[in-house]
Enzyme design. Structure first.
Site, PDB file in Angstrom:
ATOM      1  N   GLU A  52      18.603   7.815   7.332  1.00 13.42           N
ATOM      2  CA  GLU A  52      18.475   6.552   6.583  1.00 13.42           C
ATOM      3  C   GLU A  52      18.630   6.762   5.085  1.00 13.42           C
ATOM      4  O   GLU A  52      19.100   5.878   4.372  1.00 13.42           O
ATOM      5  CB  GLU A  52      17.142   5.869   6.881  1.00 13.42           C
ATOM      6  CG  GLU A  52      17.047   5.271   8.284  1.00 13.42           C
ATOM      7  CD  GLU A  52      16.619   6.289   9.338  1.00 13.42           C
ATOM      8  OE1 GLU A  52      16.482   7.488   9.014  1.00 13.42           O
ATOM      9  OE2 GLU A  52      16.421   5.875  10.509  1.00 13.42           O
ATOM     10  N   PHE A 114       3.145   1.629  17.453  1.00 10.01           N
ATOM     11  CA  PHE A 114       4.171   2.664  17.414  1.00 10.01           C
ATOM     12  C   PHE A 114       5.215   2.338  16.345  1.00 10.01           C
ATOM     13  O   PHE A 114       5.738   1.232  16.304  1.00 10.01           O
ATOM     14  CB  PHE A 114       4.844   2.804  18.791  1.00 10.01           C
ATOM     15  CG  PHE A 114       5.946   3.823  18.787  1.00 10.01           C
ATOM     16  CD1 PHE A 114       5.668   5.173  18.590  1.00 10.01           C
ATOM     17  CD2 PHE A 114       7.263   3.442  18.950  1.00 10.01           C
ATOM     18  CE1 PHE A 114       6.687   6.118  18.557  1.00 10.01           C
ATOM     19  CE2 PHE A 114       8.291   4.379  18.923  1.00 10.01           C
ATOM     20  CZ  PHE A 114       7.997   5.719  18.719  1.00 10.01           C
ATOM     21  N   GLN A 115       5.498   3.300  15.499  1.00  2.00           N
ATOM     22  CA  GLN A 115       6.454   3.173  14.389  1.00  2.00           C
ATOM     23  C   GLN A 115       6.107   2.018  13.443  1.00  2.00           C
ATOM     24  O   GLN A 115       6.993   1.414  12.849  1.00  2.00           O
ATOM     25  CB  GLN A 115       7.891   3.039  14.910  1.00  2.00           C
ATOM     26  CG  GLN A 115       8.388   4.344  15.556  1.00  2.00           C
ATOM     27  CD  GLN A 115       9.876   4.373  15.800  1.00  2.00           C
ATOM     28  OE1 GLN A 115      10.488   3.347  16.062  1.00  2.00           O
ATOM     29  NE2 GLN A 115      10.473   5.559  15.730  1.00  2.00           N
ATOM     30  N   LYS A 164       9.970  -7.850  14.775  1.00  2.83           N
ATOM     31  CA  LYS A 164      10.859  -7.888  15.935  1.00  2.83           C
ATOM     32  C   LYS A 164      10.829  -9.262  16.607  1.00  2.83           C
ATOM     33  O   LYS A 164      11.865  -9.791  17.018  1.00  2.83           O
ATOM     34  CB  LYS A 164      10.437  -6.800  16.923  1.00  2.83           C
ATOM     35  CG  LYS A 164      11.452  -6.576  18.031  1.00  2.83           C
ATOM     36  CD  LYS A 164      11.135  -5.321  18.844  1.00  2.83           C
ATOM     37  CE  LYS A 164      12.226  -5.075  19.877  1.00  2.83           C
ATOM     38  NZ  LYS A 164      11.989  -3.846  20.646  1.00  2.83           N
ATOM     39  N   MET A 479      19.767  23.874 -12.531  1.00  2.00           N
ATOM     40  CA  MET A 479      19.139  23.324 -13.733  1.00  2.00           C
ATOM     41  C   MET A 479      17.708  23.840 -13.876  1.00  2.00           C
ATOM     42  O   MET A 479      17.261  24.155 -14.986  1.00  2.00           O
ATOM     43  CB  MET A 479      19.167  21.790 -13.700  1.00  2.00           C
ATOM     44  CG  MET A 479      18.688  21.142 -14.991  1.00  2.00           C
ATOM     45  SD  MET A 479      19.678  21.628 -16.429  1.00  2.00           S
ATOM     46  CE  MET A 479      20.896  20.301 -16.469  1.00  2.00           C
TER      47      MET A 479
END
Lengths: 568, 80
Positions: A52, A114-115, A164, A479
């Site tokens: 993602e 969940f999630q 959802k 760097m």
């Protein structure tokens, strides 16, 4: 009930109505209804990313290259939290990004389902605005509002978290309802009195400078900036994100200021009697120690975001407004003029400190210096148009900003404010889809490349042919290593970095890989990559301990530059 | 230095969170916080007392929030 749509269908239609043609994402449980609807809308191209974070940066790259909002899609929980870095990146760099996330059903919100992750809570400090949508009726107006907010005024990221059950429920969408955002006035017009005052100061100034930032590019003011500079004869300094706002082959172009700015640019800032900052936010990488920045100057600060005026550097005149509109008005008010003595003085400093001299000095042994790659890039790019360069974060990024000649807006795309390593490869994916007829160059380090190179699989799957990747491979997080060398007695803690064989890695992804180890081979490698059809990864094995100079040590005034290696 | 602020917010979930987040971000501790309905439907009034060094910058950032309609620093006796 043929007018009824599922929430997921409304989401797709809302994206199309906002002019979106490409979305970058990864499906998952809570966003499955959206993915179920997606095939019904073939005008929406979905690009399946491998992480993602890649989807978010790809959407950023799309936005930065095209000037339109970029869109990324993820599921709830880890899908959403993986978007946090690109959202923060878009926030810091004022990039219009609309992030759409699925959320667990409204009935279980707050139960550690969940999630389930509170992504609206997490992204409050890094979004311009965000929404938790629990009712299908709210989807159409929220999407319209979100695109309005992301793309107007100072652009920025907006997150829409849709449960959802809202995606699954049905309603007749109500489009084009009047927007209900009384707390948001992006098109507020600047005060003419301040512009008149600014014009008077500009007319009197003996040693004026223009500092052009990202706002010039987002407001589409490059033509106005050029007219203004040419009318007044005022030299122009461009910030990292202002690169391309003013052509660097112009007689009035000076280059980049700040931590890795050229000596003559920083000296000019410290000497100038008027500094006109258009669309820059006085980042600390520009100002160094802010209290000592431009000590002799009247400061005029033009910014579309009122909270930027006076945030870091006092503004004698603060003009809240759109860069293009302000420049347009200033043009009618300032007399034509020239500042040839002042410009000659700056050019004398430039000649004394030949900016690139430190890069022309070669070590005794035979090796490929990073600067050879940039010099060759300039030679190969000469006479060509239709290309963009996406850089990552670190030494290679500063060399690119310093050494490549930038001429056009949106040709230079990088992660500035957030300094997100791993930005470049996925951002190039987005830019390549936004500009399919152009060549998208990535210049990155071996550290950043290893953070997100999984998106090569996306590039291969999508059949993208216009990305060319140049890895400035020095085997260090360069760097940080440079700071350790210069300021910490060469204690290289956590910076030596091994990598896989990038040529084989590229081939494993179905992409051509070429290793370049000798200065003599660089130009041919770049030219061949440019000419050939297909994505190419060039692995430039460069001197490991080359440094970026000048450097202003952190917290110091930009008047205190280290010009080259001193015994550490 | 101690400051008293009042702000009008959209009466939306999360609006208060966004507003107070700007103080938390800077590590400022809010001493008093009162929120309730204002005389306008759909608009809440927040009153807040906080010890802050650069209140002007926070006020501008508060004002920038989409859910914030108006911000004011109230100068009480003994305050600057």
């Amino acid at each position: 009930m043929s007018d009824q749509r599922t929430g997921a269908q409304i989401m797709c239609e809302a994206l199309l109505r906002a002019g979106v043609d490409t979305v970058f994402g990864i499906p998952g449980g809570a966003i499955m209804p959206f993915y179920h609807a997606l095939p019904e809308y073939p005008a929406l191209r979905h690009v399946l990313c491998r992480h993602e974070q890649g989807a978010g940066h790809a959407a950023e790259g799309y936005a930065r290259a095209s000037g339109r909002a970029g869109v990324c899609v993820a599921t709830s929980g880890p899908g959403a939290t993986n978007l946090v870095t690109p959202i923060a990146d878009a926030w810091m760099d004022s990039t219009p990004l609309v992030a759409v996330t699925g959320q667990v059903s409204s009935a279980v919100l707050g139960t550690d389902a969940f999630q389930e992750t509170d992504i609206t809570g997490i992204t409050i400090p890094i979004t311009k605005h965000n929404y938790l949508v629990k009712r299908v009726e709210d989807i159409a107006p929220v999407f319209e509002e979100a695109f309005h907010i992301a793309t107007t005024g100072r652009p920025g990221p907006v997150l829409i978290d849709v449960t959802k059950d809202a995606q699954q429920a049905r309603t007749v969408p109500q489009w084009h309802q009047p927007l209900q955002v009384p707390g948001y006035e992006p098109s507020r017009r600047h005060e003419s009195a301040q512009v008149i005052g600014a014009a008077a100061l500009i007319a009197q100034a003996k040693k004026p400078l223009i500092l052009a930032g990202n706002g010039v590019i987002w407001s589409g003011a490059t033509a106005e900036l050029r007219l203004f500079a040419e009318r007044t004869g005022i030299p122009v300094v461009t910030t990292l994100h202002g690169k391309g706002a003013f052509p660097e082959d112009h007689a009035l172009a000076l280059g980049m200021p700040g931590m890795h700015g050229w000596v003559h640019v920083n000296r000019a800032i410290q000497e100038c009697d008027l500094l006109l900052n258009i669309g820059g936010r006085f980042d600390d990488r520009v100002t160094g120690k802010a209290s000592t920045f431009a000590p002799n100057a009247f400061i005029i600060h033009v910014d579309v975001d009122p909270s930027e005026i006076g945030k870091i550097v006092r503004a004698d005149i603060g003009i809240v407004g759109d860069a293009r509109a302000v420049l347009h008005d200033l043009l009618t008010l300032v007399p034509a003029g020239e500042h040839n003595n002042w410009l000659a003085h700056i050019r004398t400093i430039q000649a004394q400190h030949q900016p690139k001299q430190v890069y022309l000095r070669r070590p005794a042994r035979e090796c490929l210096m990073p600067h050879d790659v940039y010099a060759a890039f300039n030679r190969v790019a000469r006479g060509r148009s239709g290309y963009r360069v996406i850089t990552d974060v670190g030494q290679h990024q500063m060399w690119a900003a310093q050494l490549i000649e930038w001429r056009t807006a949106r040709s230079h795309i990088t992660s500035g404010g957030a300094g997100t390593m791993g930005f470049s490869v996925p951002a190039a994916l987005g830019a390549a889809l936004a500009c399919p007829d152009e060549t998208i160059w990535v210049i990155c380090g071996d550290g950043g490349f290893q953070m997100t190179n999984q998106e090569l699989a996306t590039i291969a799957q999508e059949g993208i042919n216009n990305i060319k990747i140049a890895i400035i491979n020095n085997g260090y997080l360069g760097m940080v290593r440079q700071w350790q060398q210069l300021f910490e007695g060469r204690r290289y803690s956590g910076t030596p970095l091994s990598g896989p064989d990038f040529v084989l890695l590229a081939q494993a992804y179905g992409v051509r890989g070429v290793r370049v180890q000798h200065a003599a081979d660089v130009e041919t490698a770049l030219a061949c990559a440019w000419e050939s059809l297909g994505c190419v990864v060039l692995d430039f094995r460069v001197e490991q301990e080359a440094n970026v100079f000048p450097i202003v040590p952190q917290g110091k005034s930009i008047g205190e530059m280290m010009l080259e290696e001193v015994s550490a | 230095m101690k400051h008293t602020l009042t702000a009008l917010l959209q009466d939306h979930p999360g609006a208060l969170n966004r507003a107070v987040s700007l103080f938390r971000r800077r590590g400022y501790n809010i001493e008093t916080l009162t929120v309730g309905k204002s005389e306008t439907a759909g608009v809440s009034r927040m009153t807040l007392v906080v010890e802050a060094e650069d209140i002007g910058k926070v006020v501008k950032q508060l004002d920038r929030l989409i859910d914030v309609l108006q911000v004011e620093v109230v100068h009480l006796n003994g305050e600057g």
